[in-house]
Scaffold this motif. Structure first.
Motif, PDB file in Angstrom:
ATOM      1  N   ALA A 173      -8.863   6.626   6.013  1.00 43.88           N
ATOM      2  CA  ALA A 173      -8.051   5.623   5.329  1.00 43.88           C
ATOM      3  C   ALA A 173      -8.807   4.299   5.239  1.00 43.88           C
ATOM      4  CB  ALA A 173      -6.731   5.423   6.074  1.00 43.88           C
TER       5      ALA A 173
ATOM      6  N   ASP B 100      -3.290   1.648   5.050  1.00 49.22           N
ATOM      7  CA  ASP B 100      -3.337   3.080   5.352  1.00 49.22           C
ATOM      8  C   ASP B 100      -3.587   3.943   4.117  1.00 49.22           C
ATOM      9  OD1 ASP B 100      -2.904   2.870   8.132  1.00 49.22           O
ATOM     10  OD2 ASP B 100      -0.762   2.571   7.798  1.00 49.22           O
TER      11      ASP B 100
ATOM     12  N   LYS C 205      -9.409   2.348   8.409  1.00 48.05           N
ATOM     13  CA  LYS C 205     -10.146   3.043   9.457  1.00 48.05           C
ATOM     14  C   LYS C 205     -11.651   3.102   9.191  1.00 48.05           C
ATOM     15  CE  LYS C 205      -6.374   5.995  11.095  1.00 48.05           C
ATOM     16  NZ  LYS C 205      -5.943   7.402  11.328  1.00 48.05           N
TER      17      LYS C 205
END
Length: 475
Positions: A280, A267, A283
């Motif tokens: 992040a 993250d 992602k």
């Protein structure tokens, strides 16, 4: 300056760009010329260091044959649609054919206001210019497709941001500066003629094996899957994966609030403007899919089929990203772990290591480099709780191919990355007029996979007081 320009983008219809010259600066001074890249482009590095060369790099002189312009594009920024963006502080001087026959853009970044500046000053301060120089060249040395830095100059002028800072201009080289947002710009205006012209241009320039817009979509999806997997393999976080920052050529572009992870955590976010963690580390693949879906949407009107059918086939192409990325990711981490081939349990083995690294606050780059050494047990010292590593090690040792393991793994796991605190250290020194840390960092990062014992401190993770919590956009 004698440069053999051949400016294909400038031959596109006038609504693709705004023709204009860079805005001259007061007193340009050379910071650095990338000699190797200059030669690759067919340029004389020594000529770039002359007064005329520096004047060109600063935007004070436009060389013969150039067709300076600011490109028009749009984009989604943090998920919000912005119909008018464009080069707000950059001017494309022109294109050259490099020594390998590849067409390359030469662009000045920080070269003054354009019609797309949106009330900005069109300038760059020294910090982002040095950051992009260091990080983009490091990415190239790591084998990751990227724009590159040809040169950097100071302007002799001040730039007003949170405080007054020295101005600079970066000369950037790319396979092209065409973005997902370039297609969105014309799609939003219902300009199918421009979409077709842009598609033909991109196919001819980047994907000559493609024959249709759907083929182009497939090629770009595959290129982005490979690129993002490579980012993940070195712990790179782009920081601002807006659609106007996704290159159609599959190169990493626009090094704003980018960073490499120190301690691994999926993250991790560095960008000061990414308050919700949209971009992040973990992602990045799903954001790539989101961006590619916007690209597909822009192409729908020229697919040559009914809208419903176009949506269906484009959706299948976008859904194919998962398998393409998965295969590329597995290949990256199979190499990083020294496995001869990936078996089903190896993906779980990799994820288990990453989970343990997150729990143990272990440095991403240092763990994998230590595993690459003659004594992989040394990686345990990177964990706050070494027993996390001890429980994983025997399972890995049972899977690795020992023959040639060290050389093979060290070719996949860099010893040196542009660590955030070292980049910030180089920028701070340069603001005070000392470019020695910048020169040293760029020299070391040319050979990231090589042991360089005389520079071992550049491998070190940051001390607590050196940790960079946030990185910033140059504007």
């Amino acid at each position: 300056m004698q440069i053999a320009f051949d400016n294909s983008y400038a031959r596109l219809p006038g609504r693709f760009f705004a023709p204009l010259a860079p805005t001259p600066v007061r007193a340009p001074s050379l910071i650095k010329v990338n000699d190797g890249l200059a030669r690759d482009l067919g340029l004389d590095p020594a000529a770039l260091t002359t007064p005329d060369g520096i004047a060109m790099l600063a935007g004070n002189q436009v060389p013969d044959g150039a067709a300076p312009l600011a490109q028009a594009y749009a984009g989604h920024q943090f998920g919000g649609w912005v119909p008018q963006l464009g080069d707000g502080r950059a001017v494309l001087l022109g294109e050259v054919i490099d020594q390998t026959g590849i067409r390359r853009d030469i662009q000045l970044k920080g070269s003054g206001p354009t019609p797309f500046s949106r009330r900005g000053d069109g300038r760059a301060w020294l910090g982002p210019v040095l950051r992009e120089y260091v990080v983009s060249e490091a990415m190239h040395a790591l084998g990751i497709p990227t724009t590159r830095a040809l040169a950097a100059v100071t302007t002799g002028e001040q730039v007003h941001r949170e405080r007054v800072l020295p101005g600079a201009v970066l000369t950037r080289v790319a396979s092209s500066h065409i973005r997902v947002g370039t297609f969105q710009f014309f799609a939003a205006r219902g300009d199918e003629e421009a979409l077709k012209a842009l598609t033909d241009h991109v196919i001819a320039r980047h994907y000559p094996e493609a024959e249709t817009p759907l083929d182009l979509l497939s090629a770009v999806v595959a290129a982005q899957a490979r690129l993002i997997a490579k980012w993940m393999g070195v712990g790179f976080i782009h920081g601002v994966m807006n659609t106007d920052n996704m290159s159609i050529a599959g190169e990493t572009i626009d090094y704003g609030p980018c960073a490499f992870m120190d301690d691994y955590h999926p993250d991790t976010v560095f960008s000061s403007i990414d308050r919700m963690g949209r971009y992040a580390y973990r992602k990045q693949p799903e954001i790539a899919v989101w961006n590619l879906a916007q690209f597909a949407t822009a192409l729908l009107p020229i697919m040559g089929m009914a809208h419903k059918d176009a949506v269906e086939v484009a959706t299948r192409v976008i859904e194919g990203f998962a398998d393409l990325f998965g295969a590329a990711w597995e290949a990256e981490f199979t190499a990083k772990l020294g496995l001869a081939q990936t078996e089903e349990e190896d993906v779980a083995l990799t994820y288990d290591l990453l989970m343990r690294m997150a729990k143990g606050q272990a440095d991403f780059t240092r763990v994998f480099r230590a595993l690459s050494g003659e004594n992989p047990e040394n990686a345990r010292t990177e964990f706050s709780d070494p027993t996390l590593f001890d429980a994983w090690l025997p399972r890995w040792q049972a899977r690795i191919l020992t023959t040639g393991r060290v050389a093979r793994m060290q070719a996949a796991n860099p010893a040196f990355i542009p660590r955030n605190h070292r980049v910030e250290e180089a920028i701070a020194a340069a603001v005070d007029g000392d470019y020695a840390p910048f020169e040293r960092l760029t020299a070391v990062l040319v050979h990231p996979f090589r042991d360089q014992p005389e520079h071992v401190e550049l491998m070190a993770a940051p001390a607590p007081e050196e940790i960079v919590q946030a990185t910033f956009c140059g504007t």
